[in-house]
Scaffold this active site. Structure first.
Site, PDB file in Angstrom:
ATOM      1  N   ASP A 172     -52.451 -11.142  30.402  1.00 62.90           N
ATOM      2  CA  ASP A 172     -52.090 -12.803  29.863  1.00 62.90           C
ATOM      3  C   ASP A 172     -51.272 -13.260  30.814  1.00 62.90           C
ATOM      4  OD1 ASP A 172     -53.128 -12.209  28.063  1.00 62.90           O
ATOM      5  OD2 ASP A 172     -51.664 -12.058  26.042  1.00 62.90           O
ATOM      6  N   GLU A 404     -46.346  -0.437  23.421  1.00 59.48           N
ATOM      7  CA  GLU A 404     -47.289  -1.568  24.487  1.00 59.48           C
ATOM      8  C   GLU A 404     -47.274  -1.668  25.567  1.00 59.48           C
ATOM      9  OE1 GLU A 404     -46.840  -5.841  23.165  1.00 59.48           O
ATOM     10  OE2 GLU A 404     -49.006  -6.418  23.949  1.00 59.48           O
TER      11      GLU A 404
HETATM   12  C1  DGY Z   1     -50.489 -12.796  22.921  1.00 60.36           C
HETATM   13  O1  DGY Z   1     -49.922 -13.536  21.939  1.00 60.36           O
HETATM   14  O2  DGY Z   1     -49.593 -13.129  23.627  1.00 60.36           O
HETATM   15  C2  DGY Z   1     -52.121 -12.716  23.484  1.00 60.36           C
HETATM   16  O3  DGY Z   1     -52.145 -11.389  23.623  1.00 60.36           O
HETATM   17  C3  DGY Z   1     -53.170 -13.583  23.153  1.00 60.36           C
HETATM   18  O4  DGY Z   1     -54.467 -13.225  23.369  1.00 60.36           O
END
Ligand code: DGY
Length: 436
Positions: A172, A404
């Site tokens: 991201d 995560e």
């Molecule tokens: C987030 O909201 O960070 C998600 O990874 C988007 O997919």
């Protein structure tokens, strides 16, 4: 802790995140309360080892929200939740005339993992007749999804598909996108972040970065998520080596599965044509001689984005480089990311001034990237390095928990597991790593 204890813990994480009524698994409580596309694929691989029924339900829940044109969205909003922004009211997928009528979703996608996930499920699940029957019922949906990509996401018909949003990449807030943000000047949107109520803001994207993310969605919405318009207008238009490697790996898996099913010559022929073109162009366009690895290509501004990230090495998972080129990229990976005082594999080049060891995709280690690097390294015969990737992944989870993402520096004394805890794909892929 014994491997069996770790596997038991991982199963508990997955079982707790599974939503029995809708048949899908959240990535983790609070931070990600819906079904995410590529998360689901990795989660299904974990379930396949001990609960084939849940693995199948996971895939079915994702496919139940497939659009009529074959598109599979990145988030399925099966349920309501006020712990996440931006939710279904923001995305408004129904603007697209072929969007799912039964489910609210986003209007973007994520790396296409389902093809190779079905193949993993076939290899893992013992009742071959039953799993092949399940695959038979679902494989054409995945084929249609690939057809959609090659028809609507490849404007130059070169075999490489584009993404129009950083959330489609899965990585991201990678520093890869920083120069693209530099070409944009979005308004300062008024919105209430929810992610930073669950997780330390130092581990998440900034508010200004969210302005870029929302702006790209606003542009797509203004054109009802029409991909031809997006290709023409989006300031973010990228051919991503991770995304395209996942598609190529999934194409290969579909060929093998259709061969098992039989009577599918036309589909196999089409898949082979896509594969040939995609792999050739991938090697021509996405390899960077100077860096000794694959890079992203900025299709809007027509240039390679010259940075190393864990995505640079992902093509070994999909059999894309020849042996000689595989040697080169593995050497680059070890020279730049592989020093003994670090866990493999940082998500971004540790020697870059853009590297941040704590911030999401700007440096931390991710278990899903490690999983596919492990598989790819093994398939090219780099057994020692593959085992190091596996051992590092197991050690990180043993030391910190099912986080995560993780700090790549071994010297960090405090808790260096970051982002969401009890994170589903970290659990699912640990099970797979320990069982293979
Ligand atoms: C987030 O909201 O960070 C998600 O990874 C988007 O997919």
């Amino acid at each position: 802790m014994t491997n069996n204890d770790l596997i038991k813990k991982a199963e508990t994480v997955l079982n707790n995140n599974f939503k029995e009524d809708k048949g899908f698994t959240i990535p983790c409580e609070g931070l990600y309360p819906f079904q995410w596309n590529w998360d689901s694929g990795f989660i299904a691989v974990g379930f396949a080892h001990y609960d084939a029924n849940k693995a199948k339900r996971e895939v079915e829940a994702l496919l139940s929200a497939q659009w009529e044109n074959g598109f599979i969205p990145h988030i399925i909003f099966h349920n309501d939740s006020d712990t996440y922004f931006p939710g279904p009211e923001f995305h408004q997928s129904k603007l697209h005339p072929l969007a799912s009528k039964s489910h609210r979703t986003t209007g973007m996608t994520q790396p296409p993992v389902l093809g190779f996930v079905l193949k993993e499920m076939y290899d893992i699940i013992e009742d071959k007749a039953d799993i092949l029957n399940f695959i038979k019922q679902n494989i054409d949906k995945v084929f249609n999804n690939h057809q959609h990509f090659y028809t609507h996401r490849d404007p130059n018909q070169e075999g490489l598909v584009f993404i129009y949003h950083n959330w489609e990449s899965g990585t991201d807030n990678s520093p890869i996108w920083d120069d693209i943000w530099g070409t944009m000047d979005p308004p300062n949107y008024k919105f209430e972040r929810r992610d930073t109520t669950h997780v330390d803001a130092a581990q998440r994207p900034t508010n200004r970065e969210y302005d870029y993310y929302l702006h790209l969605i606003e542009i797509a919405k203004a054109h009802n998520y029409d991909e031809a318009k997006i290709a023409e207008l989006s300031p973010f238009l990228v051919q991503d080596p991770l995304f395209n490697a996942m598609l190529i790996k999934s194409n290969a898996a579909l060929i093998e599965l259709y061969e098992l099913i039989g009577d599918s010559e036309d589909k196999i022929k089409t898949l082979r044509q896509w594969q040939k073109k995609a792999i050739t162009r991938f090697n021509e366009k996405l390899f960077n001689e100077k860096l000794g690895a694959y890079v992203h290509y900025d299709l809007r501004n027509e240039k390679q984005i010259e940075f190393l990230s864990s995505s640079s090495f992902a093509p070994i998972f999909a059999d894309i480089p020849n042996e000689e080129r595989a040697e080169i990229i593995v050497k680059t990976m070890m020279d730049k990311f592989g020093s003994e005082d670090r866990y493999l594999c940082a998500s971004f080049d540790p020697s870059s001034d853009r590297f941040n060891p704590k911030k999401y995709w700007r440096g931390p280690v991710w278990i899903n990237l490690n999983w596919l690097l492990f598989k790819g390294l093994k398939s090219y015969g780099f057994y020692d390095i593959a085992n190091r990737v596996k051992d590092d992944s197991v050690q990180l989870i043993e030391r910190y928990g099912f986080y995560e993402y993780f700090d790549s520096r071994k010297s960090v004394k405090e808790n260096a597991g970051y982002g969401g805890n009890n994170f589903s794909w970290s659990a699912a892929l640990l099970i797979d790593l320990l069982k293979c």
